[in-house]
Design a protein around this motif. Structure first.
Motif, PDB file in Angstrom:
ATOM      1  N   LEU A   1       0.815  -1.215   0.000  1.00  0.00           N
ATOM      2  CA  LEU A   1       0.000   0.000   0.000  1.00  0.00           C
ATOM      3  C   LEU A   1       0.852   1.269   0.000  1.00  0.00           C
ATOM      4  N   LYS A   2       2.155   1.124   0.143  1.00  0.00           N
ATOM      5  CA  LYS A   2       3.030   2.299   0.057  1.00  0.00           C
ATOM      6  C   LYS A   2       2.927   2.957  -1.316  1.00  0.00           C
ATOM      7  N   TYR A   3       2.517   2.193  -2.313  1.00  0.00           N
ATOM      8  CA  TYR A   3       2.423   2.752  -3.663  1.00  0.00           C
ATOM      9  C   TYR A   3       1.180   3.606  -3.856  1.00  0.00           C
ATOM     10  N   PHE A   4       0.343   3.726  -2.808  1.00  0.00           N
ATOM     11  CA  PHE A   4      -0.715   4.736  -2.825  1.00  0.00           C
ATOM     12  C   PHE A   4      -0.116   6.123  -3.035  1.00  0.00           C
ATOM     13  N   PHE A   5       1.111   6.318  -2.545  1.00  0.00           N
ATOM     14  CA  PHE A   5       1.751   7.626  -2.666  1.00  0.00           C
ATOM     15  C   PHE A   5       2.027   7.996  -4.123  1.00  0.00           C
TER      16      PHE A   5
ATOM     17  N   CYS B   1       5.264  20.415  -9.343  1.00  0.00           N
ATOM     18  CA  CYS B   1       6.214  21.281  -8.644  1.00  0.00           C
ATOM     19  C   CYS B   1       6.167  21.007  -7.142  1.00  0.00           C
ATOM     20  N   TYR B   2       4.955  20.931  -6.587  1.00  0.00           N
ATOM     21  CA  TYR B   2       4.804  20.698  -5.146  1.00  0.00           C
ATOM     22  C   TYR B   2       5.404  19.360  -4.736  1.00  0.00           C
ATOM     23  N   LEU B   3       5.052  18.288  -5.476  1.00  0.00           N
ATOM     24  CA  LEU B   3       5.524  16.952  -5.108  1.00  0.00           C
ATOM     25  C   LEU B   3       7.030  16.810  -5.301  1.00  0.00           C
ATOM     26  N   LEU B   4       7.544  17.369  -6.383  1.00  0.00           N
ATOM     27  CA  LEU B   4       8.981  17.274  -6.641  1.00  0.00           C
ATOM     28  C   LEU B   4       9.785  17.973  -5.552  1.00  0.00           C
ATOM     29  N   LEU B   5       9.387  19.177  -5.201  1.00  0.00           N
ATOM     30  CA  LEU B   5      10.110  19.901  -4.149  1.00  0.00           C
ATOM     31  C   LEU B   5       9.944  19.214  -2.792  1.00  0.00           C
ATOM     32  N   LEU B   6       8.753  18.681  -2.533  1.00  0.00           N
ATOM     33  CA  LEU B   6       8.544  17.940  -1.290  1.00  0.00           C
ATOM     34  C   LEU B   6       9.483  16.736  -1.231  1.00  0.00           C
TER      35      LEU B   6
ATOM     36  N   ALA C   1      17.006  13.803   2.402  1.00  0.00           N
ATOM     37  CA  ALA C   1      17.957  13.414   3.449  1.00  0.00           C
ATOM     38  C   ALA C   1      17.373  12.394   4.418  1.00  0.00           C
ATOM     39  N   TYR C   2      16.038  12.313   4.478  1.00  0.00           N
ATOM     40  CA  TYR C   2      15.405  11.369   5.394  1.00  0.00           C
ATOM     41  C   TYR C   2      15.610   9.946   4.877  1.00  0.00           C
ATOM     42  N   GLN C   3      15.805   9.007   5.743  1.00  0.00           N
ATOM     43  CA  GLN C   3      16.060   7.603   5.417  1.00  0.00           C
ATOM     44  C   GLN C   3      17.374   7.425   4.663  1.00  0.00           C
ATOM     45  N   GLY C   4      18.282   8.376   4.844  1.00  0.00           N
ATOM     46  CA  GLY C   4      19.607   8.262   4.256  1.00  0.00           C
ATOM     47  C   GLY C   4      19.749   8.870   2.881  1.00  0.00           C
ATOM     48  N   GLY C   5      18.681   8.907   2.119  1.00  0.00           N
ATOM     49  CA  GLY C   5      18.719   9.412   0.751  1.00  0.00           C
ATOM     50  C   GLY C   5      17.703   8.680  -0.097  1.00  0.00           C
ATOM     51  N   ILE C   6      17.451   9.204  -1.266  1.00  0.00           N
ATOM     52  CA  ILE C   6      16.458   8.621  -2.147  1.00  0.00           C
ATOM     53  C   ILE C   6      16.939   7.274  -2.692  1.00  0.00           C
ATOM     54  N   ARG C   7      16.050   6.300  -2.722  1.00  0.00           N
ATOM     55  CA  ARG C   7      16.363   5.007  -3.331  1.00  0.00           C
ATOM     56  C   ARG C   7      15.056   4.290  -3.649  1.00  0.00           C
ATOM     57  N   LYS C   8      15.137   3.375  -4.582  1.00  0.00           N
ATOM     58  CA  LYS C   8      13.953   2.611  -4.985  1.00  0.00           C
ATOM     59  C   LYS C   8      13.690   1.469  -4.015  1.00  0.00           C
ATOM     60  N   ASP C   9      14.722   0.764  -3.597  1.00  0.00           N
ATOM     61  CA  ASP C   9      14.580  -0.386  -2.693  1.00  0.00           C
ATOM     62  C   ASP C   9      15.586  -0.248  -1.548  1.00  0.00           C
ATOM     63  N   ASP C  10      15.098  -0.343  -0.351  1.00  0.00           N
ATOM     64  CA  ASP C  10      13.730  -0.182   0.071  1.00  0.00           C
ATOM     65  C   ASP C  10      13.316   1.247  -0.200  1.00  0.00           C
ATOM     66  N   SER C  11      12.126   1.402  -0.769  1.00  0.00           N
ATOM     67  CA  SER C  11      11.732   2.714  -1.265  1.00  0.00           C
ATOM     68  C   SER C  11      11.546   3.708  -0.135  1.00  0.00           C
ATOM     69  N   THR C  12      11.896   4.949  -0.417  1.00  0.00           N
ATOM     70  CA  THR C  12      11.840   6.031   0.566  1.00  0.00           C
ATOM     71  C   THR C  12      10.710   6.989   0.195  1.00  0.00           C
ATOM     72  N   TYR C  13      10.319   7.824   1.142  1.00  0.00           N
ATOM     73  CA  TYR C  13       9.275   8.814   0.862  1.00  0.00           C
ATOM     74  C   TYR C  13       9.750   9.812  -0.184  1.00  0.00           C
TER      75      TYR C  13
ATOM     76  N   PHE D   1       7.603  10.856  -3.681  1.00  0.00           N
ATOM     77  CA  PHE D   1       7.238  12.228  -4.028  1.00  0.00           C
ATOM     78  C   PHE D   1       7.978  12.719  -5.271  1.00  0.00           C
ATOM     79  N   VAL D   2       9.267  12.399  -5.371  1.00  0.00           N
ATOM     80  CA  VAL D   2      10.046  12.845  -6.531  1.00  0.00           C
ATOM     81  C   VAL D   2       9.517  12.205  -7.808  1.00  0.00           C
ATOM     82  N   THR D   3       9.295  10.902  -7.787  1.00  0.00           N
ATOM     83  CA  THR D   3       8.833  10.222  -9.002  1.00  0.00           C
ATOM     84  C   THR D   3       7.426  10.661  -9.389  1.00  0.00           C
TER      85      THR D   3
END
Length: 499
Positions: free
Chosen positions: A279-283, A375-380, A386-398, A402-404
């Motif tokens: 359900l994380k892919y609801f985002f 614009c809103y989602l990309l900037l968010l 920086a949260y969860q160490g950095g952006i990554r697909k697996d394990d996917s981060t917030y 938002f960026v994708t």
């Protein structure tokens, strides 16, 4: 001609060829277009890149040609400590976004025609079940998972399974027999089930419901849960978005063992099908539904007005900046030049805003809605980086969600320009046709193209493509092109797989 003292006559200004063609396009062609070609092409792009990323040669291409966490930087083994994303990491979220964007058309249109919500919910459950069967079926009949002594038999079974799915997922008109189409589908599913239970599998494995294609299984979960949530919130967009913080809360709180939140996270009545983790892919899907509503509103307004489309020069400039914005973020996040990427993103977003401020009309209004959400989602997402160490697909981060999602909104602007406003058919039409038949396109490489290559004895030729980066990429292009051709042919013949 006599002229009065206080009046004068000017002959009508002749239209230049470009102005004439633009007006002709606006009045005679654009108003006839009611299908969301941009959404088809966007989905087709996701399918094409999904196939390409899975068919390029392994181990000989640059690191940015693979998933960021699986490539030369990790010796081609999964390493979650590597952060950043590549173009490959956009494939799946773009497809999920397109899935959500289709809800206002596939579900909303039926509701507007009077279909009760309970019927729509039941249809969503049935669709999820069919997709789950599809996920299990294709995973078991992939040639490398079959345990026949002869690989030729494995290839033939794969091809036969592909043709069997036409009877499972395609509407076959049978005029003389009542319920004939349903009987054919039921028979095909029964044959498929018997086949799965009796096939020999590699490594002495046996049939298992838990052994399924994870990508399709996630789509099955979204087909059920995201669809139902959309049905319940069609008239309340704020409530639809409002579920996202609760999903986030479950993920954040589940780390406390023994809590009721952790129980929600771990509970699954059907482990082979459902997991709260999906359900994380609801985002990504929920923002996609909003993009779909913007698109549907735009199509309706465009059909009811004869607004002059934006100038070709401005439109192509907007599309170019959209593409540049996506490339910039892929490069900046992958190379971890985060501050530079943030300022470049802000600059490009300002340029987009400035360009779309120059003209008015139905199209510009639609692009502005996509721009504001993107614009809103990309900037968010960048602020979450920086949260969860950095952006990554697996394990996917917030940050990844938002960026994708933000980049998907931006990409949809470019697809709208190329596919809906200015019909660039040579570029867009193959993508559109593949996007209209995504299930066929998805399985064509492994169940049609590769088995036929094997039966023709050309596997050894494919091995020649594994020598360097250029040939390795060419290998992917070749197999991807053949798979897309299969999907395009089926679309032209109106052979659609639907769940």
């Amino acid at each position: 001609t006599n002229f009065s003292k206080n009046s004068f006559y000017l002959p009508p200004k002749p239209l230049r060829l470009g102005e004439f063609l633009t007006n002709y396009w606006t009045i005679n062609i654009m108003n006839k277009m009611k299908r969301a070609y941009s959404l088809d092409a966007f989905r087709g792009y996701a399918i094409l890149t999904m196939i390409l990323s899975g068919t390029i040669a392994s181990g000989v291409l640059p690191a940015w040609m693979y998933h960021a966490q699986v490539g030369p930087r990790s010796n081609f083994s999964f390493d979650p400590s590597i952060y950043g994303i590549t173009w490959v990491d956009l494939v799946f979220p773009f497809f999920l976004f397109a899935m959500g964007a289709a809800f206002p058309f596939s579900i909303g249109s039926k509701y507007e025609k009077g279909t009760p919500a309970i019927h729509l919910i039941w249809s969503s459950i049935k669709r999820g079940i069919k997709l789950a069967f599809f996920a299990i079926f294709i995973q078991h009949v992939y040639p490398w998972n079959l345990g026949f002594e002869s690989t030729y038999i494995s290839w033939l079974v794969a091809i036969a399974s592909f043709f069997l799915m036409f009877f499972m997922f395609m509407d076959i008109p049978v005029k003389k027999i009542k319920w004939g189409n349903y009987l054919i589908k039921l028979s095909a599913f029964v044959i498929g089930g018997v086949l799965l239970l009796n096939l020999p599998y590699a490594n002495q494995k046996t049939f298992s419901l838990s052994y399924s294609n994870i990508i399709i299984l996630v789509l099955a979960n979204m087909a059920v849960f995201a669809s139902i949530w959309y049905i319940l919130t069609m008239k309340n967009r704020l409530l639809r978005i409002g579920i996202l913080p609760f999903i986030m809360a479950v993920f954040l709180g589940s780390s406390t063992s023994g809590s009721w939140v952790s129980w929600i996270m771990e509970y699954s009545p059907v482990p082979w099908f459902y997991s709260f983790y999906y359900l994380k892919y609801f985002f990504i899907v929920i923002p996609g539904t909003i993009a779909g509503e913007y698109l549907k509103e735009w199509l309706t307004k465009r059909d009811n007005t004869q607004s002059v489309i934006p100038s070709r020069k401005l439109s192509y400039m907007v599309a170019s900046v959209c593409v540049l914005l996506i490339v910039c973020n892929l490069y900046g996040l992958y190379t971890r030049q985060l501050v530079l990427n943030l300022f470049l993103t802000l600059a490009l977003l300002f340029v987009l805003w400035f360009l779309m401020k120059k003209e008015q009309g139905v199209d510009i209004t639609y692009w502005n809605k996509l721009f504001q959400a993107g614009c809103y989602l990309l900037l968010l997402g960048l602020f979450f980086e920086a949260y969860q160490g950095g952006i990554r697909k697996d394990d996917s981060t917030y940050s990844y969600y938002f960026v994708t999602s933000g980049l998907a909104f931006i990409a949809l602007i470019a697809f709208s320009i190329f596919c809906d406003v200015y019909r660039c058919n040579k570029l867009a039409r193959p993508l559109e046709m593949a996007g209209q038949n995504p299930m066929i396109a998805y399985v064509a490489p492994q169940l049609v193209v590769n088995p036929i290559i094997g039966l023709l004895g050309a596997n050894s030729l494919l091995e020649l493509f594994n020598q360097n980066a250029f040939l390795g990429f060419l290998r992917g292009v070749l197999i991807t092109s053949l798979a897309i051709i299969v999907a395009v042919i089926c679309t032209r013949l109106k052979y659609f797989w639907r769940t």
